[in-house]
Enzyme design. Structure first.
Site, PDB file in Angstrom:
ATOM      1  CG  HIS A 118      -1.905   0.975   1.412  1.00  9.97           C
ATOM      2  ND1 HIS A 118      -1.656   2.272   1.771  1.00  9.97           N
ATOM      3  CD2 HIS A 118      -3.248   0.896   1.247  1.00  9.97           C
ATOM      4  CE1 HIS A 118      -2.790   2.939   1.828  1.00  9.97           C
ATOM      5  NE2 HIS A 118      -3.786   2.130   1.512  1.00  9.97           N
ATOM      6  CG  ASP A 138       0.501  -2.451   6.160  1.00 10.11           C
ATOM      7  OD1 ASP A 138      -0.476  -2.596   6.907  1.00 10.11           O
ATOM      8  OD2 ASP A 138       0.473  -1.754   5.132  1.00 10.11           O
ATOM      9  CD  GLN A 162      -7.116  -4.275   4.276  1.00  7.56           C
ATOM     10  OE1 GLN A 162      -8.104  -4.895   4.665  1.00  7.56           O
ATOM     11  NE2 GLN A 162      -7.179  -3.023   3.868  1.00  7.56           N
ATOM     12  CE  LYS A 165      -7.156   0.212   6.423  1.00  9.89           C
ATOM     13  NZ  LYS A 165      -7.922   0.674   5.266  1.00  9.89           N
ATOM     14  CB  CYS A 187      -3.588   3.268  -1.502  1.00 13.09           C
ATOM     15  SG  CYS A 187      -4.657   4.634  -1.113  1.00 13.09           S
TER      16      CYS A 187
END
Ligand code: PLP
Length: 413
Positions: free
Chosen positions: A129, A206, A209, A232, A370
């Site tokens: 991203h 990261d 998600q 999220k 993104c």
């Protein structure tokens, strides 16, 4: 009812916890499939934020009065809860941020900005991203470092790990997404962090998600840093977590200066507060921390294993249903994918698909999500993405497939 719907009836019953799902959009019952951008919030989270403002609202840490004590206890309680949620050794390894983006920028500025030298290498992947790419580009330009990428292969969207050890050898930092927001690929972060750290690199994950979709244990993954966003994962916007191994946090510069992050201030110089407060200048998002704790409790009451099993089953079902549509190009792995499906529908522009789906109450997202360089690598300008969460149903996937077929028919007339 499909077999999947029966197997996950307990989760489908949870829909009632999410007030925003109970509405019509453009004359149809809302089908919310934009969860990778942000999830809806359960009543428990909304009410916790409201309760904070109605009863405990005060600033944290400096006050001695009752409301300030309650705010501080709740805020630091949320930090302890976050440590437990991701298996951190101590709450001092948990830094409150605005979200994943700020967490990664913090590491880039405060760790890499201090430790990287001209010519040092940073290893990323082609599926990052922009939040896990642009901060490294800014940092690399500032210190004279170089960035390399682990390639992504084909429409299946898996990392090509054949040359990974050679690539990571000599790199100072390896940063990688756990789950691709554009492809649904689940990366083997435990293995990659182990190989990166064995090669002497610092490893950042990261988890934007994955944090609210799967069990997460930073010590099992073996990363040095891990960042995620509250919004999220059923929590409020404006709050996120950066995990950092204490040993590294101790050797980092502050990220921003101001109140809360100091132990003493003189006209000429200052001394920093111990970690994690050294990284939390200014008044934090206190209500956000209360809400995030409520979100973590909500998710754990269901069980993240269960949410993951549901996400995977729904994504697999969606992949199979959508694959039946003539002319569709599906991106990302056919099996073992996270809870999202990205596709190109013939030569119909992604924004047209999203707009037409919205007319019948289905919320999708179209664009580059993104991940512009990844889209260029795949040879597409934009894709449509349907992303799922615990409250989505197999019937909603059927509705999506029917509407996409109609859109396809409409354009081929
Ligand atoms: N990383 C990934 C994989 C994401 O999907 C996102 C958001 O879509 C981010 C980072 C950035 O998250 P935020 O905007 O909450 O900082």
């Amino acid at each position: 009812m499909t077999g999947g719907a029966e197997a996950f009836a307990d989760l489908e019953a949870r829909r009632g916890d999410f007030p925003a799902l109970d509405q019509e959009v453009n004359g149809n019952r809302l089908v919310y499939l934009d969860n990778a951008a942000t999830s809806q919030k359960p009543r428990a989270v909304i009410e916790e934020v409201r309760r904070f403002y109605e009863r405990d609202n005060s600033n944290v840490h400096r006050g001695v009065h009752e409301l300030s004590n309650r705010a501080t206890l709740g805020f630091e309680g949320a930090r302890r809860r976050a440590a437990e949620f991701i298996g951190a050794a101590t709450p001092e390894e948990i830094i409150f941020t605005r979200g994943t983006t700020e967490g990664i920028n913090l590491v880039a500025a405060a760790w890499a900005g201090r430790h990287l030298r001209p010519g040092d290498r940073i290893l990323l992947t082609e599926m990052e991203h922009h939040s896990n790419l642009v901060p490294w580009q800014i940092l690399a330009a500032r210190v004279g470092a170089e960035i390399e990428f682990v390639p992504v292969v084909g429409d299946e969207g898996l990392l090509d790990l054949s040359g990974f050890d050679a690539r990571v050898r000599g790199a100072r930092l390896f940063a990688c997404t756990h789950i691709s927001n554009a492809l649904g690929t689940i990366n083997p972060v435990k293995e990659l962090c182990a190989r990166a750290r064995a090669a002497g690199a610092v490893a950042l994950v990261d988890a934007a998600q994955s944090a609210g979709h799967a069990p997460l244990d930073v010590r099992e993954i073996g990363c040095d840093f891990l960042a995620f966003s509250g919004h999220k994962m059923a929590g409020p916007t404006g709050i996120g977590i950066l995990y950092g191994r204490r040993e590294l946090l101790e050797k980092m510069d502050p990220y921003q200066g101001g109140g809360e992050m100091i132990s003493s201030v003189h006209f000429e110089h200052s001394a920093w507060a111990p970690v994690p407060h050294k990284f939390e200048a200014g008044t934090p998002d206190i209500s956000g921390a209360f809400g995030l704790r409520a979100a973590m409790d909500y998710l754990d009451a269901i069980g993240r294993e269960r949410i993951m099993a549901h996400d995977l089953a729904l994504a697999e079902y969606a992949y199979a249903r959508l694959a039946e549509i003539p002319g569709i190009r599906l991106l990302g792995p056919a099996r073992g994918r996270a809870g999202l499906v990205s596709f190109v529908l013939g030569d119909i522009h992604a924004h047209d698909v999203v707009m037409l789906a919205d007319r019948v109450g289905i919320a999708l997202r179209g664009g580059h999500h993104c991940t512009q360089p990844l889209h260029r690598r795949l040879g597409v300008e934009s894709t449509v993405r349907a992303s799922f969460y615990l409250y989505n149903t197999f019937a909603e996937v059927d509705r999506l497939a029917d509407v996409l077929r109609e859109i396809r028919r409409y354009f081929s007339r």
